[in-house]
Design a protein around this motif. Structure first.
Motif, PDB file in Angstrom:
ATOM      1  N   ASP A  55     -32.704  33.768 -45.522  1.00  0.00           N
ATOM      2  CA  ASP A  55     -34.023  33.331 -45.053  1.00  0.00           C
ATOM      3  C   ASP A  55     -34.650  32.329 -46.014  1.00  0.00           C
ATOM      4  OD1 ASP A  55     -33.965  34.819 -42.730  1.00  0.00           O
ATOM      5  OD2 ASP A  55     -34.960  36.550 -43.630  1.00  0.00           O
ATOM      6  N   SER A  88     -35.252  28.253 -45.210  1.00  0.00           N
ATOM      7  CA  SER A  88     -36.587  27.644 -45.242  1.00  0.00           C
ATOM      8  C   SER A  88     -36.634  26.486 -46.241  1.00  0.00           C
ATOM      9  CB  SER A  88     -37.655  28.682 -45.552  1.00  0.00           C
ATOM     10  OG  SER A  88     -37.488  29.196 -46.843  1.00  0.00           O
ATOM     11  N   GLU A 120     -34.869  23.616 -44.578  1.00  0.00           N
ATOM     12  CA  GLU A 120     -35.746  23.040 -43.551  1.00  0.00           C
ATOM     13  C   GLU A 120     -36.646  21.980 -44.153  1.00  0.00           C
ATOM     14  OE1 GLU A 120     -38.178  25.907 -41.519  1.00  0.00           O
ATOM     15  OE2 GLU A 120     -36.424  26.997 -40.787  1.00  0.00           O
TER      16      GLU A 120
END
Length: 100
Positions: free
Chosen positions: A79, A83, A86
């Motif tokens: 996770d 992120s 991203e």
């Protein structure tokens, strides 16, 4: 997107690999020119609780991004890494748009 997952010194179960694939597929929403991604899962032999290392390398035309996270679980590392990737991919997309 094809995700090559390698687990070092242990065998990753199918659920973990599917979880990672699902998380990495989300990157296609932010940048559609991803060539491939490699994920390395490592377990450090320490007494620390945060002994899981999640390392991801995403290749895009002309560049590649590498993120390395150390966490309690591989899911948490995935996770956090996704992120971070991203943000990097969004930044790259903005740079490319500003040059056109």
């Amino acid at each position: 997107m094809k995700v090559n997952t390698q687990s070092v010194n242990f065998t990753a179960d199918k659920k973990l690999i599917e979880f990672i694939q699902k998380r990495m597929d989300k990157l296609d929403l932010f940048y559609d020119k991803v060539i491939q991604s490699d994920v390395y899962l490592k377990v450090e032999n320490t007494s620390d609780k945060e002994n899981k290392i999640f390392e991801a390398r995403v290749s895009v035309p002309g560049d590649s991004f590498v993120v390395k996270k150390q966490c309690k679980t591989f899911e948490e590392g995935a996770d956090m890494a996704v992120s971070s990737l991203e943000r990097q991919l969004k930044k790259r997309k903005e740079k490319l748009r500003s040059h056109i």
